[in-house]
Scaffold this motif. Structure first.
Motif, PDB file in Angstrom:
ATOM      1  N   ALA A  16       0.836  -1.201   0.000  1.00  0.00           N
ATOM      2  CA  ALA A  16       0.000   0.000   0.000  1.00  0.00           C
ATOM      3  C   ALA A  16       0.872   1.253   0.000  1.00  0.00           C
ATOM      4  N   VAL A  17       0.431   2.270  -0.748  1.00  0.00           N
ATOM      5  CA  VAL A  17       1.156   3.547  -0.805  1.00  0.00           C
ATOM      6  C   VAL A  17       0.235   4.735  -0.530  1.00  0.00           C
ATOM      7  N   ALA A  47      -0.204   1.620  -5.599  1.00  0.00           N
ATOM      8  CA  ALA A  47      -0.088   2.719  -6.560  1.00  0.00           C
ATOM      9  C   ALA A  47      -1.056   2.534  -7.733  1.00  0.00           C
ATOM     10  N   GLU A  48      -1.190   1.315  -8.223  1.00  0.00           N
ATOM     11  CA  GLU A  48      -2.075   1.070  -9.372  1.00  0.00           C
ATOM     12  C   GLU A  48      -3.536   1.345  -9.019  1.00  0.00           C
ATOM     13  N   GLN A  67       0.662  11.873  -7.392  1.00  0.00           N
ATOM     14  CA  GLN A  67       1.123  10.520  -7.698  1.00  0.00           C
ATOM     15  C   GLN A  67       1.438   9.797  -6.406  1.00  0.00           C
ATOM     16  N   PHE A  68       1.263   8.499  -6.435  1.00  0.00           N
ATOM     17  CA  PHE A  68       1.651   7.661  -5.309  1.00  0.00           C
ATOM     18  C   PHE A  68       2.632   6.638  -5.840  1.00  0.00           C
ATOM     19  N   VAL A  69       3.854   6.696  -5.364  1.00  0.00           N
ATOM     20  CA  VAL A  69       4.910   5.830  -5.856  1.00  0.00           C
ATOM     21  C   VAL A  69       5.332   4.884  -4.739  1.00  0.00           C
ATOM     22  N   GLU A  70       5.413   3.612  -5.087  1.00  0.00           N
ATOM     23  CA  GLU A  70       5.859   2.621  -4.111  1.00  0.00           C
ATOM     24  C   GLU A  70       7.347   2.829  -3.836  1.00  0.00           C
ATOM     25  N   THR A  71       7.680   2.936  -2.580  1.00  0.00           N
ATOM     26  CA  THR A  71       9.084   3.110  -2.203  1.00  0.00           C
ATOM     27  C   THR A  71       9.498   1.959  -1.311  1.00  0.00           C
ATOM     28  N   GLY A  72      10.732   1.563  -1.431  1.00  0.00           N
ATOM     29  CA  GLY A  72      11.269   0.516  -0.575  1.00  0.00           C
ATOM     30  C   GLY A  72      11.794   1.116   0.716  1.00  0.00           C
TER      31      GLY A  72
END
Length: 117
Positions: A16-17, A47-48, A67-72
């Motif tokens: 989840a982001v 994000a999708e 935008q919502f970007v998945e970050t590690g």
């Protein structure tokens, strides 16, 4: 450390982001950054699914971020984890106070009793 919560959509296993909440009085869906804590009346989205989100007819979607970007994990997250592991592995050197005695043990847990209790 950042949470590794999954998307709330059925069968989605991505991280989840974003967090979706509803303001029913205003007929508004609010999509913002991932909340620090999971709340029972909010939905975490990957994000999708955050990008494809639509609201029912007559409702408005408010996107708090374009935008919502998945970050590690960040370097800070990894450092905090390493520090926590080091701290947990330290051998305790200070003795128990003289008025405290161990009255039981189960695995790594101890039951302590102070004099006068």
């Amino acid at each position: 450390m950042r949470s590794v919560r999954q998307c709330s959509r059925t069968a989605c296993v991505r991280a989840a982001v974003a967090t979706l909440t509803y303001v029913y009085a205003d007929s508004t869906a609010v999509l913002g950054p991932l909340a620090h804590l999971a709340e029972p009346h909010s939905y975490d989205l990957c994000a999708e699914h955050a990008e494809r989100l639509t609201a029912p007819r007559g409702w408005e979607v408010v996107r708090l971020s374009p935008q919502f970007v998945e970050t590690g994990p960040s370097a800070d997250d990894l450092s905090a984890l390493a520090d926590a592991v080091r701290e947990a592995g330290k051998v305790r050197t200070e003795p128990e106070p003289p008025d405290v005695t161990e009255v039981g043990r189960r695995g790594h847990l101890r039951v302590l009793r102070a004099e006068g209790d």
